[in-house]
Every structure is written in C-alpha cells, then in structure tokens.
Design a protein around this motif. Sequence first.
Motif, PDB file in Angstrom:
ATOM      1  N   GLY A 651     -12.439  -8.114  -5.906  1.00  0.00           N
ATOM      2  CA  GLY A 651     -12.044  -9.384  -6.129  1.00  0.00           C
ATOM      3  C   GLY A 651     -10.642  -9.649  -5.693  1.00  0.00           C
ATOM      4  N   TYR A 652      -9.831 -10.419  -6.002  1.00  0.00           N
ATOM      5  CA  TYR A 652      -8.439 -10.901  -5.722  1.00  0.00           C
ATOM      6  C   TYR A 652      -7.623 -10.423  -6.708  1.00  0.00           C
ATOM      7  CZ  TYR A 652     -10.779 -14.040  -2.493  1.00  0.00           C
ATOM      8  OH  TYR A 652     -11.521 -14.667  -1.543  1.00  0.00           O
ATOM      9  N   LEU A 682      -9.269 -20.711 -12.710  1.00  0.00           N
ATOM     10  CA  LEU A 682      -9.557 -19.396 -12.699  1.00  0.00           C
ATOM     11  C   LEU A 682      -9.872 -18.442 -14.042  1.00  0.00           C
ATOM     12  CD1 LEU A 682      -6.840 -18.522  -9.876  1.00  0.00           C
ATOM     13  CD2 LEU A 682      -9.123 -19.378  -9.507  1.00  0.00           C
ATOM     14  N   SER A 697      -9.031 -11.724 -10.285  1.00  0.00           N
ATOM     15  CA  SER A 697      -9.979 -12.905 -10.307  1.00  0.00           C
ATOM     16  C   SER A 697     -11.105 -12.716  -9.118  1.00  0.00           C
ATOM     17  CB  SER A 697      -9.210 -14.220  -9.948  1.00  0.00           C
ATOM     18  OG  SER A 697     -10.221 -15.301  -9.842  1.00  0.00           O
ATOM     19  N   ASP A 698     -12.270 -13.651  -9.315  1.00  0.00           N
ATOM     20  CA  ASP A 698     -13.079 -13.206  -8.074  1.00  0.00           C
ATOM     21  C   ASP A 698     -12.932 -14.493  -7.178  1.00  0.00           C
ATOM     22  OD1 ASP A 698     -13.755 -15.662  -9.948  1.00  0.00           O
ATOM     23  OD2 ASP A 698     -15.948 -15.049 -10.187  1.00  0.00           O
ATOM     24  N   GLN A 699     -11.763 -15.225  -7.623  1.00  0.00           N
ATOM     25  CA  GLN A 699     -11.485 -16.246  -6.598  1.00  0.00           C
ATOM     26  C   GLN A 699     -10.289 -16.373  -6.230  1.00  0.00           C
ATOM     27  OE1 GLN A 699     -13.760 -19.105  -5.786  1.00  0.00           O
ATOM     28  NE2 GLN A 699     -15.124 -18.007  -6.947  1.00  0.00           N
ATOM     29  N   PRO A 700      -9.680 -16.787  -4.828  1.00  0.00           N
ATOM     30  CA  PRO A 700      -8.343 -16.759  -4.361  1.00  0.00           C
ATOM     31  C   PRO A 700      -7.365 -17.136  -5.475  1.00  0.00           C
ATOM     32  CG  PRO A 700      -9.812 -17.645  -2.768  1.00  0.00           C
ATOM     33  CD  PRO A 700     -10.691 -17.463  -3.977  1.00  0.00           C
TER      34      PRO A 700
END
Length: 852
Positions: A651-652, A682, A697-700
């Motif tokens: 992830g990020y 998030l 995180s799995d998102q930006p």
Amino acid sequence: MVKTSTKQARRELIGRGKKWFTQQGWKPFPFQLEAWNAYLDGENGLVNAPTGSGKTYSLIMPILLEGLREKEMGAAAGAGEEGKQAKATTKKKSGLRAIWITPIRALTREIQGAAQRAAEDLGLDWKIGIRSGDTSTSERAKQKKSPPQILITTPESLHLLLASKGYEDYFGNLRVLVADEWHELVGTKRGVLLETALSRLRGFRGREFRTWGISATIGNLPEALDVLQGIPHELSLENGKTLLDGRSRGVIVRAGIAKEIEITTVMPDEIETFPWAGHLGIKLLQKVIPIIHSSGSTLVFTNTRSQCEIWYQRILDADPDLSGAIAMHHGSIGRELRDWVENALHEGSLKAVICTASLDLGVDFRPVETIVQIGSPKGVARFMQRAGRSGHRPGAKSIIHFVPTHSLELLEASALRQCIAEGQIEQRIPYIRSFDVLIQYLVTLAVSEGFRPDEIFAEVKKTYCFSSITREEFNWCLEFITTGGNSLGAYDEYHKVVVEDGVYKVTSKRVAMMHRMGIGAIVSEQVMMVKYLRGGYIGTIEEYFISSLKTGDTFWFAGRSLKLVKVKGTEALVRKSNAKKGKIPSWKGGRMQLSSQLSTRLREAMTHLKTENYHDAELAKLKPLRDIQAQRSAIPGSDELLIEYFVDREGYHLLMYPCEGRGIHEGLASLFAYRIGQFAPLTFTIANNDYGFELLSDQPIPIEEALGSGLFDAGTLTEDLEAGINATEMASRRFRDIAAISGLIFKGYPGKQKKEKHLQSSSKLFFDVFTDYEPNNLLLTQAYDEIVTFQLQEERLRAALDRINNQTILFEKPAKATPFSFALIVDRLREKMSSEKLEDRIKRMRVALVRD
C-alpha cells in the motif's frame, strides 16, 4: 529542630566514626562527613552520590553515632536535670529508632549486614531487622513484640505497620526515616505511598522526627528533595532554604565524585544495512562469551525477563562449560533462588549473572568487575546505574560493554556517551493528586486506630502530591470510603468505613483483612505460581503466557526445561523435561521509553552521520547503512525532519523520523492520522519505534496537502489528540490500576486469586458506571489526567511539535523501502507473524531491497 549534641560532643562522635572507617582500611569522603554533621545537627536532607561511592554509610554511621551517644549519656547519668533527661531518653532503648526504606528486597540483606557490622564494632547493642514480603509471620510477630532499633523495609510494609493497632506506640521513639535509592521511588505511586506515610509520622512525632534520602543523580534533584520533605513549590522561596511557613527545606549533600565510566561497544563484524529489532542481540553472543571468561565476575543486563531467559539459555547452549558458573536473576524467580544467586555473587563464586532491573541497585563494595548491557537502556540514568554496579567501590572505574540488538542502536551508544560526558540526566516526574493512593491510605488508617478528618487533611495537605487538594475533594474521598459515593451507595460492600464519635474506623474484620492484602501501589499482570508436581516453588509467570500453553507443552523458565502437567487454580504444575526446544515466557510492559535527554543526543548523532563526522567508532561502523539511506532518501540533521512516502504491494507508506522515542511517536502518529484523515476518509495501520513512525494505507495519502495546512500546528493539540485517539479506551485501561490501588476491585485471597479477565471486566464496569452516572468522580478524572501526563506525555508532545515547526522538512519519495523504514515495517509485521515466518519474510525482503 532538636540538635543531637553540642559541637564538641559532635566532633567527638564523628571522630569515632572516622576511627571505625580507619579500622576498615577506609577514609571517609568529604560528603560523608558533611552528611554526618548535618544529621547530628538535626537537619533533614538528601545525599546525592553516584553508585559505589559509599553513600550507604553516609547515613548509617550518624544514626549509629547518635544512638551511641545516647547510650553513653544514659550510662553516665547521675543527679540533676541532665541525668533525668538522659534516663528518660534511654528508657525506650528497645524501641524502633530508624526506618530504612528500600525500593527492592534484594538490597535488604546487604544493608542489614553493613549496619549490623558497624553497630557491633562501635559497641552498640542494636538489632537491625528486615520486614518485607519475604519476612515470615513468626518473624513479624517477634518484631512487633520487640522492635529492632533499625528496621529495613519497603513502602508497602511500612503501610502494613500503619494498618496495625498501636502503631503510634510502635513508632513512638522513631527518630528518622531514610529513603534509599529515592530516585527510584520519586516518580512512582510507591513514592506517593511513602509521602502519605511520612505525613502521618511527622504528624505525631513532630520536629524530633527527621527525613533523609539517598539518591543517584537525577535531572530535578531539588524537586526530588521537596517531594521527600513534603514541600510544594508554592512554599519555596527563590534560592532559599527557609520556607514561607517557617519550615526548613533541608540540605542536599553532594558527593562531588565524578564516577569514571568506560563504555565499550561490542561491534558486529558486518553491519546490517537493513536493520530490524527482533533478534535480541543474540547474533553477538560469540563476542559476549569471551568477555565473561576474561572477567572475574560479570552482570549481563537485559531489558526484559524474556530476553533474560533467552540469553541465559543461549549462553549455556554455546558454552556448556559455563554450566554451574552462571546464573539468572529476575523478579519472577522465587525468593530462595534469588537469595542463592545474590549470595553466590557476593562470595565471588559465579562468573556471570544474566539479569534484569532486579539487580540495578546494590550496596557498596560488591565484587562485580564487568557489566554487559544487552540493547539500549533507553535512558542515561538507567545506563549509569547499571554501569556503576561494576567497580562498585569508591574511586574504582566502571566498565560497561554495550551490545546493540540492531544496527541503529549504535547511534544510541554514541548518544549515551555524549550524555554521560555532559552530565545530561533525566528528570523524574512526581505524581500529583493520586486519589487512588489517598483513598487506600485513609482506609489503612481506619483499619488501625481510626482517624479524625481534620487532623489527616492538615497532614496530607503538607505533602507534595496533595498540596493542591481542596477540602471538598478530601470530603469526596471520605464519602467514597464510607458510603461508596454517589454511584455505589446502594452496595454495602463499599461501605468500608464507619464514623463513631467523629472517628473514621473499620469495624469489619473481613474488610480489614481484605484491605491489608491489597495494600501497595505495584499493579502487575495476574501471575501464576510455577511449581514442581512433587517438589518446590520455582517462580511466577504471567497468566496470559500459561493460558497459551497446552498440557504437555515444554517451556523454558529460570534456566530449566519444564513440561506443563496441569493447571490447578493459580498454580502451574510442571515436571523437568529433557527437551532442548520450548517456548520462552514473555512479560508484558517490556517496551521502555526513550528519554528526552537521550533523544536530543540521538538527533545530534544523526547529524554526525549525515555529515560523515565519524568521531565515534559506532558512527564509523554505520557508514554502509548511511550510504544506502543517503542514496535512496536522506539523513536528517538535528534541524531537519525527514518524511518518506512511497508505494508498494502493501500500500501507501508515509514515514516520519522525529527521533523522539516510541511513546511520543505513538501520540504523533495518532495525531497526524486524525489530521490527514480530515482531507480524505482513510484507514491507517500504525507502527512506531524510537526513531520514527509509519502510517500505512490502501489509498493514496494526501500528505502534501496536509503539510500545507498546519499538520504540525500545536495550537489545537489537546482537542485533536482527544479526537484522534480512543481516549476513553486508553483511560479505561489506565483505570484498571487505579481501581486496584483504591480498593474498588479485590484480587482474591491467597491461592484463590481472581482471573485477569474477571478483574478487567470488573474495572471496566466501574469505569462505565462512573462515566454514565458520575462524570466528576475523582478516580475517573485521575485516569484521564494520567493518560495525558504519563502515557501521551502531552507536554513533551507539544515541545516536539514546536521543534518540528522550526525544522526544515526533507520530503523524499524513495522508489522502495529505505534502511530507516525497514525497521518500522518489520515491527508492524511482527505483530501478525510467528518468529519463524517473520525471519523467512525478512530474508526475502532484504534480497528484494538490495537489488538495484
């Protein structure tokens, strides 16, 4: 203050003390003579001296000399007022004269031996007694009937004496209380226990009673003196010794002896360019064994009990010839075995002892040549205390070998050396407004003779901890112990104290017995006794570890391979095993906080690494790691904050490296996660260590937007902390200890202790009831206050934000994980994987990271 003698008589007494020193082949140091004079002149005070400098005799001797003088006055007593006064003084010769408080039981026998030897040589027929949790019932009964002149005891045992009928008569001839190793108590609730006991002793003994402390150096020594003497800051005059209420603040006797400490870091042959903190330093085992062989006696300090067990077993595996020549010592091992280890160490019959903080402290002149510290101690004072156990005699050099458990700890070795050179020592933050301890203390007094509120309020108001208490708050405590307060009034079991003719007392024998069993401020995890199926007691292990085993499983404890036969109540019954493999117990609470002094020097060491200033061998050894970190990302100087942001299959990753210590990073990570979450919904996984923290995180992650919108602002710190952390859950966990100390929950009778999950659910129930129906409950508000002060360390957190706001931000986007980030990633993975799977995963990760 009543003075012991005239100046001429005092000079004669001190001359006799000097003569005894000469007979031992010693010469008293100036600080010892200063302490003797101050004590015999009726002063209160604090002796500040490094480990192994003779500080014990700085107060043992004048106490004995004072007794000697009064004995001789009685023998020579004739007619006239002086003779009558002398006879009256010596009439109570058999009474208790001095209490010597020690924070750990391991010190008691040595102090007893030192005092008894000196008393006999001086011709003083005094008895030196010990009372602790290990003292037999018969011995306690003897001490009650015929008190020793000097009683060596702990804060908890002192309170048990205060819970006894007739305690005022028992302490009726008490002249002094000495708090040994006061720096170990001043920042704990055990210290508050002692404060309350002192307030009572001062209350009925008056100015004839004195208080002295013995302390190694701490960063707030004057404040430590104030806490001991019961002096709140508002009473102190600037640079003055006399207080606004007419009391003397007391004197600080400083040894002025610079203890020479030689630090030698045990260097790995090759540096780990991608370090991780999971192998407990075992990779350097073969370099530690020669240190043990080359020294007459060695203490090998570990930071946790499980690490102690592992190192002991691995040393024996690597060098079976050391069997019988090395031993292990930690707080969960039984008293009998610990006594044997301490005696063998004293006699010089052991080559090495693998130990924890259980052997941090010690009386002068024990024959230990060398100290080995496994892993960073996270604090300067702790490191110096342990170093001082070697060369433990005046003028001797202390030698300590530092064994890093991973590459980055080499930075801490350099930082430690700098702190010691500059005398940078941590402060100990005293507890204030600890209502759980006050409630316990009030019931203690009610169990014995009972108390009148006005008298006790006036006394506790003169303690450092409770100087700010109001009469309304004190009355709340009285209501709590008599009726259970607003929330518990309907339950008879919380009506512990009754009022008869204005006196608060406990009349129920059951309540009194249950209270005595719960006296103390040490709250630990529920433990189980480990015993042989047919044989003796071995020690204690926390319940959660035993619950992870099945019948027939093998585990290592106290250096022995044991097979679990069955669990019976609070006993884990075992038999010896020949198995070479087995689980190693782990104890909770093993992660220590990096001190602010050490974190400051750590950032300076980072600057030296950045500029390739290899003035220490440890820094030079880190060059390969430094070069990869600089190539892929950057190395922050002390005026810079490094932020790394990269993406991979997990992830990020957002990483920051403030180098403030694990505890502060926990708060910063939660704070920044909350603030970044205001820009996008998030979910973060958080990891932290002493060097930095990771948000995954799995998102930006909109980090650049957050950096431009006050991410590091300290103005709304309190509000955002409350919103960003689960303060209620943290306070609920903290409340468990408060509930136990205040007597809200009963842990059970000997052999029938309640299970941990029952204690936890009971305290949670009280927490929820108070939250819903009595939000101003003092114990509830105390839980939240302790979270802010001691767990989140809001003051230090705010200082960290202020510093970051004045730093240059180094924002880097590496293509893959860096050496600094690798340790954090492994820490996060460790929570999810077994040690075997983790090692395999780390090997694969390293291979991938070293590829171009």
